[in-house]
Scaffold this active site. Structure first.
Site, PDB file in Angstrom:
ATOM      1  N   HIS A  80      41.338  26.301  38.442  1.00  0.00           N
ATOM      2  CA  HIS A  80      41.689  24.945  38.856  1.00  0.00           C
ATOM      3  C   HIS A  80      43.194  24.856  39.018  1.00  0.00           C
ATOM      4  O   HIS A  80      43.950  25.283  38.141  1.00  0.00           O
ATOM      5  CB  HIS A  80      41.227  23.914  37.814  1.00  0.00           C
ATOM      6  CG  HIS A  80      41.661  22.516  38.165  1.00  0.00           C
ATOM      7  ND1 HIS A  80      40.958  21.728  39.044  1.00  0.00           N
ATOM      8  CD2 HIS A  80      42.738  21.796  37.790  1.00  0.00           C
ATOM      9  CE1 HIS A  80      41.574  20.570  39.183  1.00  0.00           C
ATOM     10  NE2 HIS A  80      42.663  20.583  38.438  1.00  0.00           N
ATOM     11  N   ASP A 159      34.118   9.811  35.635  1.00  0.00           N
ATOM     12  CA  ASP A 159      35.469  10.160  36.085  1.00  0.00           C
ATOM     13  C   ASP A 159      35.767   9.541  37.443  1.00  0.00           C
ATOM     14  O   ASP A 159      36.863   9.046  37.697  1.00  0.00           O
ATOM     15  CB  ASP A 159      35.642  11.684  36.161  1.00  0.00           C
ATOM     16  CG  ASP A 159      37.002  12.039  36.750  1.00  0.00           C
ATOM     17  OD1 ASP A 159      38.010  11.685  36.113  1.00  0.00           O
ATOM     18  OD2 ASP A 159      37.059  12.618  37.842  1.00  0.00           O
ATOM     19  N   ARG A 166      42.296   4.082  37.617  1.00  0.00           N
ATOM     20  CA  ARG A 166      43.614   4.574  37.180  1.00  0.00           C
ATOM     21  C   ARG A 166      44.580   4.623  38.348  1.00  0.00           C
ATOM     22  O   ARG A 166      45.762   4.326  38.217  1.00  0.00           O
ATOM     23  CB  ARG A 166      43.471   5.972  36.560  1.00  0.00           C
ATOM     24  CG  ARG A 166      42.818   5.958  35.183  1.00  0.00           C
ATOM     25  CD  ARG A 166      42.462   7.367  34.739  1.00  0.00           C
ATOM     26  NE  ARG A 166      43.598   8.246  34.695  1.00  0.00           N
ATOM     27  CZ  ARG A 166      43.550   9.558  34.934  1.00  0.00           C
ATOM     28  NH1 ARG A 166      42.402  10.150  35.218  1.00  0.00           N
ATOM     29  NH2 ARG A 166      44.637  10.294  34.877  1.00  0.00           N
ATOM     30  N   SER A 181      39.810  14.044  32.635  1.00  0.00           N
ATOM     31  CA  SER A 181      39.356  13.963  34.026  1.00  0.00           C
ATOM     32  C   SER A 181      39.118  15.369  34.605  1.00  0.00           C
ATOM     33  O   SER A 181      38.053  15.668  35.142  1.00  0.00           O
ATOM     34  CB  SER A 181      40.422  13.210  34.831  1.00  0.00           C
ATOM     35  OG  SER A 181      40.179  13.322  36.199  1.00  0.00           O
ATOM     36  N   LYS A 185      35.082  17.572  34.743  1.00  0.00           N
ATOM     37  CA  LYS A 185      34.502  18.092  35.988  1.00  0.00           C
ATOM     38  C   LYS A 185      34.296  19.600  35.890  1.00  0.00           C
ATOM     39  O   LYS A 185      33.263  20.128  36.283  1.00  0.00           O
ATOM     40  CB  LYS A 185      35.429  17.770  37.167  1.00  0.00           C
ATOM     41  CG  LYS A 185      35.412  16.288  37.537  1.00  0.00           C
ATOM     42  CD  LYS A 185      36.395  15.950  38.633  1.00  0.00           C
ATOM     43  CE  LYS A 185      37.806  15.876  38.144  1.00  0.00           C
ATOM     44  NZ  LYS A 185      38.732  15.040  38.842  1.00  0.00           N
TER      45      LYS A 185
HETATM   46  N1  URA Z   1      43.377  15.449  38.959  1.00  0.00           N
HETATM   47  C1  URA Z   1      42.238  14.978  38.406  1.00  0.00           C
HETATM   48  O1  URA Z   1      41.150  15.435  38.729  1.00  0.00           O
HETATM   49  N2  URA Z   1      42.325  14.008  37.485  1.00  0.00           N
HETATM   50  C2  URA Z   1      43.498  13.475  37.085  1.00  0.00           C
HETATM   51  O2  URA Z   1      43.510  12.591  36.240  1.00  0.00           O
HETATM   52  C3  URA Z   1      44.679  13.963  37.674  1.00  0.00           C
HETATM   53  C4  URA Z   1      44.583  14.966  38.606  1.00  0.00           C
END
Ligand code: URA
Length: 433
Positions: A80, A159, A166, A181, A185
């Site tokens: 990621h 999320d 957010r 977050s 995932k």
């Molecule tokens: N990327 C995400 O998936 N979530 C966040 O809160 C910030 C960046």
């Protein structure tokens, strides 16, 4: 549960209990708790923080808000990136790790803001379906070894809902909220090993080394606490990665790297970073020394196996690379900027380059907007290169007419700093976590 009392508790800086976090977030996801209360809690978390245990509870609740995938019997890993300018690394890293025998289930995102996401880039390949069902995703991962597709709404709906809130309430910049977050995932995706590339600098979400380090450590700690193998790199994002910034041009550059084409052996350190990230995935997932994993990755890149994995993935997603090469030849509006003084490239401001790419049409301001696949910037130089007056610095491109190109060119020129003596070239990898 009384939502207001939980908000009060966090506002006062006290740690929330596991059940409080679970009940609050589940009630928000199902619509019983309104946006205003979730926003208030998010702001309280932003200001007061969360302990590791609270962050783990929030992550777990968000992960369990939707479907979770399982790859029992397969050796799996994913990478990621927190996102950067010209960050097309996934297009090389994921197939490269797959070519080393690791299965790579990679749920990815569309971009919002300055540049496209990995899915937007892949979708510039005619026919590439980046919206596979989870069943098709499962099939492609098992058959090909790697699949990159947008996460469906079935994965971490909490999320999705919280991130949208957010985004408009000034509560994105909070390490526990970011960790929950991202990790929810990635954990739902099910890969056994996770490698994080936390970018740092003007073109990244985390502007300073300290912030990037804190996020990287928290991501690794959270992933390990959830039973996954994990490691991270903090990497420099002050200048764009490689030469291409956009969408189709980034895919073309990634393919040139996979093809080991002449002139793409290094790409300003991009290739070395791809090998490192893939090696970390292979090392963690396969339980082998990093040096051995690195060697294996270099071999698989050089012998064409990583390219073959990439092509097989594209075909499995319905993509047509012959039509893609024709797209790259399509007429378009172009503008080249040139050095107006001689010297060395002292810096290339990633954020400024990204803004220009965005203005040309490479990114989207709101979800669902379309992007121009051919829009973007291709650099002709990297930091440290020597230039003479008139040498090309970069080319701007877009599909539609030339309107606005000259103004963008002026802005792009300001992204380059030309200095009289050769600057030190700093490495892309700043720290290993
Ligand atoms: N990327 C995400 O998936 N979530 C966040 O809160 C910030 C960046």
């Amino acid at each position: 549960m009384i939502a207001k009392l939980i908000i009060d508790k966090k506002r006062e800086g006290r740690a929330l209990g596991s059940a409080e976090i679970r009940e609050f977030v589940n009630a928000f996801t199902s619509g019983e708790i309104p946006d205003c209360q979730m926003s208030a809690l998010a702001m309280a978390i932003c200001c007061r923080g969360m302990t590791e245990r609270e962050t783990a509870d929030l992550t777990e609740t968000m992960m369990n808000s939707g479907r979770t995938l399982s790859w029992e019997g397969l050796v799996t890993a994913d990478k990621h990136s927190t996102g950067g300018v010209g960050d097309k690394l996934s297009l090389v890293v994921q197939p490269l790790a797959a070519a080393c025998g690791v299965f790579v289930p990679s749920l990815t995102g569309r971009g919002l803001g300055l540049t496209g996401g990995t899915a937007d880039k892949l979708e510039t390949i005619p026919g590439y379906n980046a919206s596979l069902s989870l069943e098709d995703f499962d099939r492609v991962v098992r058959e090909v070894g790697v699949s990159m597709t947008v996460q469906t709404g079935e994965i971490t709906p909490a999320d999705k809902k919280l991130y949208a809130l957010r985004d408009v309430t000034g509560t994105v910049a909070s390490v526990p909220l970011i960790v929950a977050s991202i990790l929810s995932k990635k954990l739902a995706e099910g890969a056994g090993s996770l490698v994080f590339d936390v970018k740092c600098g003007g073109g990244a979400f985390m502007k300073t080394k300290e912030e990037a380090r804190e996020l990287a450590r928290a991501l690794v700690a959270g992933a390990k606490a959830a039973g996954r193998r994990a490691a991270a790199l903090v990497t420099d994002m002050s200048a764009p990665l490689g030469y291409a910034v956009g969408n189709a041009n980034e895919v073309a550059e990634a393919m040139a790297v996979l093809e080991c084409r002449e002139g793409y052996e290094d790409c300003g350190g991009e290739v070395g970073l791809c090998v490192e990230l893939a090696a970390m995935m292979v090392s963690l997932a396969g339980d082998i020394e990093l040096d051995a994993a690195r060697e294996k990755c270099r071999e698989r890149l050089a012998d064409g196996s990583a390219l073959a994995k990439f092509k097989a993935m594209v075909v499995a997603h319905g993509g047509d690379l012959e039509r893609f090469s024709k797209i790259l030849e399509r007429p378009r509006s172009k503008f080249r900027i040139q050095a107006m003084r001689s010297g060395f490239i002292g810096a290339i401001d990633a954020e400024k380059v990204a803004r220009v790419a965005f203005e040309l049409g490479a990114g989207r301001a709101a979800p669902g907007e379309s992007i121009d696949p051919l829009a973007g910037v291709t650099l002709a130089v990297k930091t440290g290169d020597r230039v003479a007056v008139g040498d090309a610095l970069a080319t701007l491109e877009k599909s539609s007419g030339p309107d606005g190109l000259e103004k963008c060119a002026g802005e792009l020129y300001r992204a380059f700093t030309i200095v009289s003596s050769a600057p030190e070239r700093s490495p892309l990898i700043i720290e290993r976590i």
